[in-house]
Design an enzyme around this catalytic site. Sequence first.
Site, PDB file in Angstrom:
ATOM      1  N   LYS A 116       7.474  22.771 -14.431  1.00 11.36           N
ATOM      2  CA  LYS A 116       6.602  21.354 -14.080  1.00 11.36           C
ATOM      3  C   LYS A 116       6.552  21.600 -12.468  1.00 11.36           C
ATOM      4  CE  LYS A 116       5.474  16.857 -14.866  1.00 11.36           C
ATOM      5  NZ  LYS A 116       5.412  15.652 -15.561  1.00 11.36           N
ATOM      6  N   ASN A 175      -0.018  18.493 -21.120  1.00 11.34           N
ATOM      7  CA  ASN A 175      -0.443  17.481 -22.194  1.00 11.34           C
ATOM      8  C   ASN A 175      -0.438  18.297 -23.394  1.00 11.34           C
ATOM      9  OD1 ASN A 175      -0.756  15.271 -20.612  1.00 11.34           O
ATOM     10  ND2 ASN A 175      -2.323  16.286 -19.650  1.00 11.34           N
ATOM     11  N   HIS A 181      -0.120  16.199 -26.411  1.00  8.45           N
ATOM     12  CA  HIS A 181      -0.085  14.707 -26.071  1.00  8.45           C
ATOM     13  C   HIS A 181      -1.425  14.037 -26.619  1.00  8.45           C
ATOM     14  CE1 HIS A 181       3.507  15.941 -24.116  1.00  8.45           C
ATOM     15  NE2 HIS A 181       3.642  14.796 -23.389  1.00  8.45           N
ATOM     16  N   HIS A 205       8.052   8.156 -27.928  1.00 11.93           N
ATOM     17  CA  HIS A 205       7.202   9.157 -27.287  1.00 11.93           C
ATOM     18  C   HIS A 205       7.644  10.554 -27.860  1.00 11.93           C
ATOM     19  CE1 HIS A 205       4.333  10.743 -24.485  1.00 11.93           C
ATOM     20  NE2 HIS A 205       5.357  11.482 -24.033  1.00 11.93           N
ATOM     21  N   ARG A 248      -2.730  21.683 -14.310  1.00 13.36           N
ATOM     22  CA  ARG A 248      -1.691  20.527 -14.760  1.00 13.36           C
ATOM     23  C   ARG A 248      -2.042  19.863 -15.980  1.00 13.36           C
ATOM     24  NH1 ARG A 248       0.921  15.742 -11.119  1.00 13.36           N
ATOM     25  NH2 ARG A 248       2.147  15.118 -12.629  1.00 13.36           N
ATOM     26  N   ARG A 303       0.757  -1.240  -0.033  1.00 10.72           N
ATOM     27  CA  ARG A 303       0.059   0.038   0.010  1.00 10.72           C
ATOM     28  C   ARG A 303       0.987   1.186   0.055  1.00 10.72           C
ATOM     29  NH1 ARG A 303      -2.967  -3.359   3.512  1.00 10.72           N
ATOM     30  NH2 ARG A 303      -5.053  -3.933   2.623  1.00 10.72           N
TER      31      ARG A 303
END
Length: 384
Positions: free
Chosen positions: A237, A255, A258, A277, A251, A132
């Site tokens: 970032k 992207n 993307h 990528h 945030r 966890r």
Amino acid sequence: MTIPAKDSSGARIVVPVALEGRAYDIHIGRHQLCEAAALIAAFAPGAKVALVTDESVAALHAPAFEACLQQEGITSTRITVPPGEATKSYAQFIALCDALLAAKIERDDIVIALGGGVVGDLTGFAAAVLRRGVRFVQMPTTLLAQVDSSVGGKTGINSGHGKNLVGAFHQPALVIADTALLDTLSEREFKAGYAEVVKYGLIDDPGFFDWCEVNWSRIIAGGPERDHAVAVACKAKAAIVARDEREEGDRALLNLGHTFAHALERLTKYDSDRLVHGEAVAIGLALAFRFSQRMGLCSGQDAIRVSRHLDAVGLPSTLQQVPGGAGSAPEIVAAMGQDKKVRRGVLTFILARGIGKSFIAHGVAAEEVQAFIETELAANGPAH
């Protein structure tokens, strides 16, 4: 564009990620493997370490780093995964979790991701769910990972339905961006990572884009320009992540390009021989600006400037440059349907009113996107 400060030794740049209760630092500079081991020993005394890397990186960097860990009295177990995007899979995730449990990694121990974005994403996800949640350290070895995937706590694997659709937010305890490790990258891989560098200028820092246009070749060559570029990107970032850790607001600006990029990666079946990528992101950046131009948001001059810069660096900027073809317009739009930014079946894009003026555009009509892609596929390439 502001330059993050060097630490007191002057040897490296330290960028803080200011998350309440989960704050950590990004250390940027050359030849930091032993400094990284010392930092880990300082914040996790007595901890065991599992070093997760891929077969390519292991041969280049693992022995030197393991020697540094040994000098600090740290016991480590190396776990090696195959290189490539296909490693971000259910099967490799299960195998890594089992290997970490076999190494008896406990919650107070440390899991280190030494590799590119694939290793970082996979390892971070395993660390997020193992017992966890165990602590992990990002040691990115590619430019793309240093300026993007290693910072911010996004972890995950791919599904047949799309990229990064299974994962968790799990912040690292430390990020070490050793820019000397980038010297071992191929020219193709380094340039692919550069797409994620210049993206920060296109989002909200036109001065950084101006600087990149002048200094991109020096970033590739190494030296202070490379460290500066990584530091500016990480600072940008870190600031966005501190404001919006779980991508509920701005945030999503990270992207930019993307939505197109992830669709192209899916259609090329994550085959890195065809498209990696960063190359997909480069095409996505150019498409985002040309789509913004088509929508009447952005000047043609800015759209052309973006494509010209990517071309100068040696990055693709058109759908025609996807080896083996990018697919049809309906196929590309359908691939976008599994993007994480889709809300109730409606596409969300990051568009731009100019260089450094990106914004989140909700509810973009799929028909408009498809018409644009059909135009792009029919063209010989953008007018330069």
